[in-house]
Design a protein around this motif. Structure first.
Motif, PDB file in Angstrom:
ATOM      1  N   SER A 136       0.287  -1.177  -0.398  1.00  0.00           N
ATOM      2  CA  SER A 136      -0.013   0.581   0.358  1.00  0.00           C
ATOM      3  C   SER A 136       0.593   1.502  -0.508  1.00  0.00           C
ATOM      4  O   SER A 136       1.749   1.474   0.638  1.00  0.00           O
ATOM      5  CB  SER A 136      -1.098  -0.322   1.412  1.00  0.00           C
ATOM      6  N   GLY A 137       0.654   1.974  -0.858  1.00  0.00           N
ATOM      7  CA  GLY A 137       1.511   3.630  -0.832  1.00  0.00           C
ATOM      8  C   GLY A 137       1.805   3.549  -1.828  1.00  0.00           C
ATOM      9  O   GLY A 137       2.358   2.454  -2.982  1.00  0.00           O
ATOM     10  N   ASP A 138       3.214   4.852  -2.555  1.00  0.00           N
ATOM     11  CA  ASP A 138       4.080   4.517  -3.193  1.00  0.00           C
ATOM     12  C   ASP A 138       5.430   4.441  -2.156  1.00  0.00           C
ATOM     13  O   ASP A 138       6.233   4.916  -2.926  1.00  0.00           O
ATOM     14  CB  ASP A 138       3.591   5.862  -3.898  1.00  0.00           C
ATOM     15  N   SER A 139       5.863   4.193  -1.409  1.00  0.00           N
ATOM     16  CA  SER A 139       7.142   5.045  -0.881  1.00  0.00           C
ATOM     17  C   SER A 139       8.576   3.472  -1.312  1.00  0.00           C
ATOM     18  O   SER A 139       9.270   4.276  -1.797  1.00  0.00           O
ATOM     19  CB  SER A 139       6.555   4.373   0.626  1.00  0.00           C
ATOM     20  N   MET A 140       7.693   2.379  -2.261  1.00  0.00           N
ATOM     21  CA  MET A 140       8.498   1.964  -2.663  1.00  0.00           C
ATOM     22  C   MET A 140       8.634   1.540  -4.083  1.00  0.00           C
ATOM     23  O   MET A 140       8.925   0.680  -5.085  1.00  0.00           O
ATOM     24  CB  MET A 140       8.979   0.922  -2.527  1.00  0.00           C
ATOM     25  N   GLU A 141       8.290   3.168  -5.105  1.00  0.00           N
ATOM     26  CA  GLU A 141       8.088   2.683  -6.263  1.00  0.00           C
ATOM     27  C   GLU A 141       9.935   3.547  -6.632  1.00  0.00           C
ATOM     28  O   GLU A 141      10.138   4.215  -6.560  1.00  0.00           O
ATOM     29  CB  GLU A 141       6.386   4.183  -6.752  1.00  0.00           C
ATOM     30  N   PRO A 142       9.325   3.229  -8.106  1.00  0.00           N
ATOM     31  CA  PRO A 142       8.712   2.329  -8.936  1.00  0.00           C
ATOM     32  C   PRO A 142       9.220   0.691  -8.885  1.00  0.00           C
ATOM     33  O   PRO A 142       8.124   0.007  -9.522  1.00  0.00           O
ATOM     34  CB  PRO A 142       9.552   3.002 -10.716  1.00  0.00           C
ATOM     35  N   VAL A 143      10.076   0.302  -7.755  1.00  0.00           N
ATOM     36  CA  VAL A 143      10.163  -1.173  -7.676  1.00  0.00           C
ATOM     37  C   VAL A 143       8.715  -1.597  -7.559  1.00  0.00           C
ATOM     38  O   VAL A 143       7.746  -2.547  -7.882  1.00  0.00           O
ATOM     39  CB  VAL A 143      11.023  -1.441  -6.755  1.00  0.00           C
ATOM     40  N   PHE A 144       8.008  -1.502  -6.411  1.00  0.00           N
ATOM     41  CA  PHE A 144       6.870  -2.618  -5.882  1.00  0.00           C
ATOM     42  C   PHE A 144       5.941  -0.654  -5.892  1.00  0.00           C
ATOM     43  O   PHE A 144       6.148   0.252  -5.736  1.00  0.00           O
ATOM     44  CB  PHE A 144       6.879  -2.582  -4.698  1.00  0.00           C
ATOM     45  N   ARG A 145       5.309  -1.267  -6.138  1.00  0.00           N
ATOM     46  CA  ARG A 145       3.445   0.068  -6.350  1.00  0.00           C
ATOM     47  C   ARG A 145       2.560  -0.619  -5.659  1.00  0.00           C
ATOM     48  O   ARG A 145       2.022  -1.660  -5.414  1.00  0.00           O
ATOM     49  CB  ARG A 145       2.870  -0.124  -7.772  1.00  0.00           C
ATOM     50  N   ASP A 146       1.417   0.419  -5.683  1.00  0.00           N
ATOM     51  CA  ASP A 146       0.148   0.068  -4.837  1.00  0.00           C
ATOM     52  C   ASP A 146      -0.580  -1.147  -5.166  1.00  0.00           C
ATOM     53  O   ASP A 146      -0.964  -1.155  -6.096  1.00  0.00           O
ATOM     54  CB  ASP A 146      -0.733   1.861  -4.862  1.00  0.00           C
ATOM     55  N   GLY A 147      -0.584  -2.222  -4.189  1.00  0.00           N
ATOM     56  CA  GLY A 147      -1.819  -3.214  -4.859  1.00  0.00           C
ATOM     57  C   GLY A 147      -0.802  -4.739  -5.536  1.00  0.00           C
ATOM     58  O   GLY A 147      -1.192  -5.192  -5.548  1.00  0.00           O
ATOM     59  N   ASP A 148       0.568  -4.142  -5.131  1.00  0.00           N
ATOM     60  CA  ASP A 148       1.535  -5.476  -6.060  1.00  0.00           C
ATOM     61  C   ASP A 148       1.347  -6.099  -4.379  1.00  0.00           C
ATOM     62  O   ASP A 148       1.628  -5.630  -3.433  1.00  0.00           O
ATOM     63  CB  ASP A 148       2.916  -5.152  -6.013  1.00  0.00           C
TER      64      ASP A 148
END
Length: 216
Positions: A136-148
């Motif tokens: 949840s959230g976008d702190s790990m974008e672009p590697v992990f996105r919300d919902g991954d």
């Protein structure tokens, strides 16, 4: 590419097949000590590369492709695509990252407990205590996105640069990149520069688990 990246990839490949580094070497028909820590450096202290022959035997024995192993080296997907571990799926517990900080979802060792978990069928991992989290959230974008969805393995070895899930003494559960871990402190990085990095005293961290797969 660094020496540590190659050795970490081998350790992760071993863990995802439920093996130690020695067990992986034996599976590949190599001397059991081939991947021991003492073999990872030369007598003068310089880092040593594993031989291409030993890597080829490991890939053949595990069924992992060179592409999948390269992904492990660069910290992307950490299950061998097309290998035996990926060929079988099992149902593992799933919960949202935003919920994971609540009481009753993990025991003191960081293993999933209680009836509040959902289930999901994803590629098999060697760790019987593995679980899945929905980012949840976008702190790990672009590697992990919300919902991954990410699979987390409490038993997988952890090195600097790994993507991890951390639980703090304040009940926070967060997905970050391990920047540094010393005898006293843990430094965590948010991959999205719009979000802050974190530093904790080791006493403030309950557990750290490695993310070994992501649905991307």
């Amino acid at each position: 590419m660094k020496h540590d990246d190659i050795w970490r990839a081998l350790d992760t490949l071993a863990a995802e097949h439920g093996l130690s580094a020695s067990g992986l070497a034996k599976l590949a028909g190599l001397d059991p000590t081939t991947f021991n820590p003492s073999k990872r450096s030369m007598p003068d202290g310089r880092a040593r590369w594993p031989s291409t022959e030993s890597l080829a035997k490991v890939l053949n024995a595990t069924g992992a492709s060179l592409e999948a192993f390269s992904a492990l080296v660069y910290g992307a997907r950490a299950l061998p695509g097309g290998g035996r571990a990926a060929a079988v799926a099992r149902r593992i517990p799933l919960i949202g990252l935003a919920q994971a900080g609540g009481d009753g979802y993990f025991d003191d060792g960081g293993y999933p407990v209680g009836g509040g978990w959902d289930e999901v069928s994803l590629p098999e991992v060697g760790d019987p205590h593995a679980y899945a989290l929905e980012i949840s959230g976008d702190s790990m974008e672009p590697v992990f996105r919300d919902g991954d969805l990410v699979i987390v393995s409490p038993s997988a070895p952890i090195r600097r640069g790994d993507r991890v899930v951390v639980r703090t003494a304040r009940g926070e559960v967060m997905a970050k990149q391990l920047a540094r871990r010393s005898a006293r402190r843990v430094e965590l990085r948010s991959l999205n520069p719009a979000h802050p990095d974190y530093t904790f005293d080791l006493t403030e961290v309950i557990w750290i688990h490695r993310i070994v797969w992501a649905s991307q």
